[in-house]
Design an enzyme around this catalytic site. Sequence first.
Site, PDB file in Angstrom:
ATOM      1  N   ASN A 167       0.858  -1.176   0.000  1.00  0.00           N
ATOM      2  CA  ASN A 167       0.000   0.000   0.000  1.00  0.00           C
ATOM      3  C   ASN A 167       0.900   1.234   0.000  1.00  0.00           C
ATOM      4  O   ASN A 167       1.918   1.257   0.683  1.00  0.00           O
ATOM      5  CB  ASN A 167      -0.898   0.011   1.233  1.00  0.00           C
ATOM      6  CG  ASN A 167      -1.814  -1.188   1.288  1.00  0.00           C
ATOM      7  OD1 ASN A 167      -2.312  -1.644   0.267  1.00  0.00           O
ATOM      8  ND2 ASN A 167      -2.026  -1.719   2.475  1.00  0.00           N
TER       9      ASN A 167
ATOM     10  N   GLN B  19      -2.188   2.854   3.001  1.00  0.00           N
ATOM     11  CA  GLN B  19      -1.020   2.755   3.879  1.00  0.00           C
ATOM     12  C   GLN B  19      -1.337   3.428   5.204  1.00  0.00           C
ATOM     13  O   GLN B  19      -1.685   4.604   5.257  1.00  0.00           O
ATOM     14  CB  GLN B  19       0.198   3.417   3.224  1.00  0.00           C
ATOM     15  CG  GLN B  19       1.467   3.248   4.035  1.00  0.00           C
ATOM     16  CD  GLN B  19       2.681   3.849   3.351  1.00  0.00           C
ATOM     17  OE1 GLN B  19       2.591   4.428   2.269  1.00  0.00           O
ATOM     18  NE2 GLN B  19       3.820   3.707   3.981  1.00  0.00           N
TER      19      GLN B  19
ATOM     20  N   VAL C 270       0.816   2.856   8.118  1.00  0.00           N
ATOM     21  CA  VAL C 270       2.074   3.082   8.830  1.00  0.00           C
ATOM     22  C   VAL C 270       3.063   3.634   7.812  1.00  0.00           C
ATOM     23  O   VAL C 270       3.278   3.031   6.758  1.00  0.00           O
ATOM     24  CB  VAL C 270       2.622   1.775   9.455  1.00  0.00           C
ATOM     25  CG1 VAL C 270       3.960   2.033  10.150  1.00  0.00           C
ATOM     26  CG2 VAL C 270       1.624   1.186  10.446  1.00  0.00           C
TER      27      VAL C 270
ATOM     28  N   HIS D 126       6.256  -1.479   3.830  1.00  0.00           N
ATOM     29  CA  HIS D 126       6.068  -2.869   4.246  1.00  0.00           C
ATOM     30  C   HIS D 126       5.296  -3.619   3.174  1.00  0.00           C
ATOM     31  O   HIS D 126       4.454  -3.064   2.495  1.00  0.00           O
ATOM     32  CB  HIS D 126       5.363  -2.973   5.605  1.00  0.00           C
ATOM     33  CG  HIS D 126       4.067  -2.228   5.699  1.00  0.00           C
ATOM     34  ND1 HIS D 126       3.980  -0.854   5.752  1.00  0.00           N
ATOM     35  CD2 HIS D 126       2.793  -2.678   5.749  1.00  0.00           C
ATOM     36  CE1 HIS D 126       2.713  -0.488   5.846  1.00  0.00           C
ATOM     37  NE2 HIS D 126       1.972  -1.584   5.830  1.00  0.00           N
TER      38      HIS D 126
ATOM     39  N   HIS E  34       2.884  -6.889   2.430  1.00  0.00           N
ATOM     40  CA  HIS E  34       1.973  -7.865   3.022  1.00  0.00           C
ATOM     41  C   HIS E  34       2.085  -9.143   2.201  1.00  0.00           C
ATOM     42  O   HIS E  34       1.919  -9.114   0.978  1.00  0.00           O
ATOM     43  CB  HIS E  34       0.525  -7.384   2.937  1.00  0.00           C
ATOM     44  CG  HIS E  34       0.240  -6.124   3.679  1.00  0.00           C
ATOM     45  ND1 HIS E  34      -0.357  -6.113   4.919  1.00  0.00           N
ATOM     46  CD2 HIS E  34       0.468  -4.827   3.351  1.00  0.00           C
ATOM     47  CE1 HIS E  34      -0.502  -4.863   5.322  1.00  0.00           C
ATOM     48  NE2 HIS E  34      -0.005  -4.053   4.384  1.00  0.00           N
TER      49      HIS E  34
END
Length: 112
Positions: free
Chosen positions: A85, A92, A94, A98, A100
């Site tokens: 994201n 998104q 955070v 990252h 997933h």
Amino acid sequence: MAPDTLFERIIRREIPADIIYEDVHCVAFRDIAPQAPTHVLVVPREPVPGLDGPLDSALAGHLLHVANLVAAQEHLSAGYRVVINCGRDGGQTVNHLHLHVLGGRAMAWPPG
């Protein structure tokens, strides 16, 4: 200076997480709110805000490689999805890049 993200605190072991993989470049741990039977986050140790950078191409490739390693480790041989994201409208939540890794069931399309 921006406050530390949740992921930076997990990487430093200030917040507990179910870490299933780590190396000098990244950490992978189970999501606390899984969206599939297997839901693992692959997070770079370096605090990259998002996919829109700044992001080194070697690190990006390594994160995808680790996503594949995690999928194999989690026995996702029937298939899996890797999601990144980017930004508020992209989902998104955070501001630390990252990936997933989602699997353990058939994925629907379109995703959202």
